[in-house]
Design a protein around this motif. Structure first.
Motif, mmCIF file in Angstrom:
data_model
loop_
_atom_site.group_PDB
_atom_site.id
_atom_site.type_symbol
_atom_site.label_atom_id
_atom_site.label_comp_id
_atom_site.label_asym_id
_atom_site.label_seq_id
_atom_site.Cartn_x
_atom_site.Cartn_y
_atom_site.Cartn_z
ATOM 1 N N LEU A 51 35.482 -4.159 -1.018
ATOM 2 C CA LEU A 51 35.251 -2.667 -0.097
ATOM 3 C C LEU A 51 33.299 -3.161 0.397
ATOM 4 C CD1 LEU A 51 37.007 -0.017 -1.744
ATOM 5 C CD2 LEU A 51 37.864 -0.688 0.870
ATOM 6 N N ILE A 52 33.622 -3.327 -1.125
ATOM 7 C CA ILE A 52 31.982 -4.011 -0.454
ATOM 8 C C ILE A 52 31.620 -5.626 0.386
ATOM 9 C CG2 ILE A 52 29.611 -4.989 -1.837
ATOM 10 C CD1 ILE A 52 30.749 -3.916 -4.651
ATOM 11 N N GLY A 53 32.688 -6.017 0.179
ATOM 12 C CA GLY A 53 32.622 -6.672 1.119
ATOM 13 C C GLY A 53 32.419 -6.877 2.353
ATOM 14 N N ALA A 54 33.309 -5.761 2.916
ATOM 15 C CA ALA A 54 33.479 -5.210 3.983
ATOM 16 C C ALA A 54 32.255 -4.100 4.398
ATOM 17 C CB ALA A 54 34.908 -4.289 4.109
ATOM 18 N N ALA A 55 31.558 -3.700 3.779
ATOM 19 C CA ALA A 55 30.923 -2.561 3.809
ATOM 20 C C ALA A 55 29.441 -4.033 4.448
ATOM 21 C CB ALA A 55 30.189 -2.613 3.010
ATOM 22 N N HIS A 56 29.174 -5.154 3.945
ATOM 23 C CA HIS A 56 27.575 -5.779 4.019
ATOM 24 C C HIS A 56 27.946 -6.428 5.106
ATOM 25 C CE1 HIS A 56 24.972 -9.014 1.942
ATOM 26 N NE2 HIS A 56 24.638 -8.331 3.027
ATOM 27 N N ALA A 57 29.326 -7.106 5.881
ATOM 28 C CA ALA A 57 29.877 -7.846 6.592
ATOM 29 C C ALA A 57 29.354 -7.032 8.165
ATOM 30 C CB ALA A 57 31.069 -8.262 6.616
ATOM 31 N N ALA A 58 30.144 -5.715 7.430
ATOM 32 C CA ALA A 58 29.643 -4.840 9.143
ATOM 33 C C ALA A 58 28.068 -4.823 9.266
ATOM 34 C CB ALA A 58 30.633 -3.320 9.078
ATOM 35 N N CYS A 59 28.277 -3.834 8.472
ATOM 36 C CA CYS A 59 26.431 -3.734 8.239
ATOM 37 C C CYS A 59 25.179 -4.646 8.970
ATOM 38 C CB CYS A 59 25.899 -2.953 6.827
ATOM 39 S SG CYS A 59 24.703 -2.848 6.251
ATOM 40 N N PHE A 60 25.532 -6.148 8.222
ATOM 41 C CA PHE A 60 24.626 -7.065 8.358
ATOM 42 C C PHE A 60 25.018 -7.168 9.887
ATOM 43 C CE2 PHE A 60 25.377 -11.768 9.756
ATOM 44 C CZ PHE A 60 24.268 -12.174 10.048
ATOM 45 N N ALA A 97 26.853 -12.115 -6.309
ATOM 46 C CA ALA A 97 26.291 -12.967 -5.357
ATOM 47 C C ALA A 97 27.052 -12.037 -3.883
ATOM 48 C CB ALA A 97 26.362 -13.946 -5.553
ATOM 49 N N SER A 98 26.570 -12.312 -3.051
ATOM 50 C CA SER A 98 27.676 -11.401 -2.071
ATOM 51 C C SER A 98 26.996 -13.077 -0.556
ATOM 52 C CB SER A 98 26.797 -9.581 -0.985
ATOM 53 O OG SER A 98 27.603 -9.958 0.357
ATOM 54 N N LYS A 99 27.887 -13.335 -0.198
ATOM 55 C CA LYS A 99 27.881 -15.128 0.529
ATOM 56 C C LYS A 99 28.442 -14.416 1.820
ATOM 57 C CE LYS A 99 26.845 -18.881 1.915
ATOM 58 N NZ LYS A 99 27.153 -20.243 1.699
ATOM 59 N N LEU A 100 27.603 -14.367 3.021
ATOM 60 C CA LEU A 100 27.624 -14.034 4.335
ATOM 61 C C LEU A 100 28.309 -14.931 4.943
ATOM 62 C CD1 LEU A 100 24.736 -11.566 5.016
ATOM 63 C CD2 LEU A 100 27.209 -10.817 4.856
ATOM 64 N N THR A 101 29.132 -15.296 5.822
ATOM 65 C CA THR A 101 29.846 -16.418 6.827
ATOM 66 C C THR A 101 30.353 -15.643 8.659
ATOM 67 O OG1 THR A 101 31.245 -17.995 4.832
ATOM 68 C CG2 THR A 101 31.012 -18.166 7.018
ATOM 69 N N LEU A 102 28.756 -16.498 8.950
ATOM 70 C CA LEU A 102 29.110 -15.730 10.511
ATOM 71 C C LEU A 102 29.401 -16.278 11.584
ATOM 72 C CD1 LEU A 102 28.612 -14.102 13.000
ATOM 73 C CD2 LEU A 102 25.896 -13.911 12.171
ATOM 74 N N LYS A 122 19.645 -10.487 7.606
ATOM 75 C CA LYS A 122 20.058 -10.280 6.250
ATOM 76 C C LYS A 122 19.680 -9.739 5.665
ATOM 77 C CE LYS A 122 19.108 -14.004 3.682
ATOM 78 N NZ LYS A 122 18.867 -14.246 2.570
ATOM 79 N N ALA A 123 18.448 -10.052 5.468
ATOM 80 C CA ALA A 123 17.209 -9.323 5.167
ATOM 81 C C ALA A 123 17.426 -7.760 5.224
ATOM 82 C CB ALA A 123 16.104 -10.085 4.751
ATOM 83 N N ASN A 124 17.580 -7.217 6.177
ATOM 84 C CA ASN A 124 17.057 -5.920 6.865
ATOM 85 C C ASN A 124 18.681 -4.980 6.624
ATOM 86 O OD1 ASN A 124 13.987 -6.121 6.475
ATOM 87 N ND2 ASN A 124 14.826 -8.021 7.989
ATOM 88 N N CYS A 125 19.326 -5.338 6.503
ATOM 89 C CA CYS A 125 20.464 -4.631 6.511
ATOM 90 C C CYS A 125 20.839 -3.829 5.861
ATOM 91 C CB CYS A 125 21.976 -5.311 7.289
ATOM 92 S SG CYS A 125 23.123 -5.425 5.662
ATOM 93 N N PRO A 126 21.142 -1.826 5.616
ATOM 94 C CA PRO A 126 20.359 -1.280 4.247
ATOM 95 C C PRO A 126 21.806 -1.793 3.497
ATOM 96 C CG PRO A 126 20.619 -0.033 6.877
ATOM 97 C CD PRO A 126 21.150 -1.595 7.454
ATOM 98 N N ILE A 127 22.721 -2.454 3.431
ATOM 99 C CA ILE A 127 23.542 -3.630 2.653
ATOM 100 C C ILE A 127 23.233 -3.886 1.857
ATOM 101 C CG2 ILE A 127 25.904 -3.415 1.597
ATOM 102 C CD1 ILE A 127 25.604 -0.851 3.124
ATOM 103 N N SER A 128 21.925 -4.686 2.294
ATOM 104 C CA SER A 128 21.700 -5.903 1.634
ATOM 105 C C SER A 128 20.396 -5.416 1.199
ATOM 106 C CB SER A 128 21.428 -6.944 2.760
ATOM 107 O OG SER A 128 21.736 -7.885 3.475
ATOM 108 N N LYS A 129 19.773 -4.636 1.261
ATOM 109 C CA LYS A 129 19.208 -3.938 0.922
ATOM 110 C C LYS A 129 19.454 -3.532 -0.773
ATOM 111 C CE LYS A 129 15.508 -2.991 4.529
ATOM 112 N NZ LYS A 129 15.495 -2.116 5.301
#
Length: 143
Positions: A51-60, A97-102, A122-129
């Protein structure tokens, strides 16, 4: 502006034999099952890390869409996966860790600008923060 969103969990039983259900305010998840087996043993059901992964991918991906627009670019398609790592450490488990692949198709983008804009997202999406953990990014501009 302040926006509140909620998710909830219900749990019954012990750690290994218990059962839980996850719900979201939007109804995207409504009493969706989760438990020890789905988190640690690969059994169907959900778990907090995915769920964190889905949120991070969506936010980014949304953040990058905004940043691209500011640069005069519009993505034809962006596909992002976030792999969230849960590791056992001294004293218990931790998300480490969270690893984004785009993979993105963005007409008019060159590689250097693409990498710069993706890094900014990556640096500024709210979930990254929120995560405040090691966040990796592999970004591939498709021709």
């Amino acid at each position: 502006m302040k926006i509140n969103r909620s998710g909830s969990a219900v749990w019954s039983g012990g750690l290994k034999d218990g059962k839980g259900a996850i719900s979201t305010q939007s109804g995207a998840l409504n009493a969706y099952p989760y438990g020890f087996a789905s988190r640690f043993e690969g059994v169907p059901g959900s778990n907090p890390e995915e769920l964190i992964g889905a949120a991070h991918a969506a936010c980014f991906t949304m953040a990058l869409s905004m940043i691209l627009g500011e640069a005069g670019l519009t993505a034809e398609k962006m596909e992002t996966t976030a792999v969230v790592t849960l590791e056992q450490q001294e004293g218990g488990f931790a998300v480490t860790a969270s690893k984004l692949t785009l993979k993105a198709k963005i007409p008019g983008a060159d590689e250097a600008a693409f990498q710069e804009l993706a890094g900014k997202a990556k640096a500024n999406c709210p979930i990254s923060k929120l995560l405040d953990t090691q966040i990796g990014l592999d970004a591939e501009l498709l021709g």
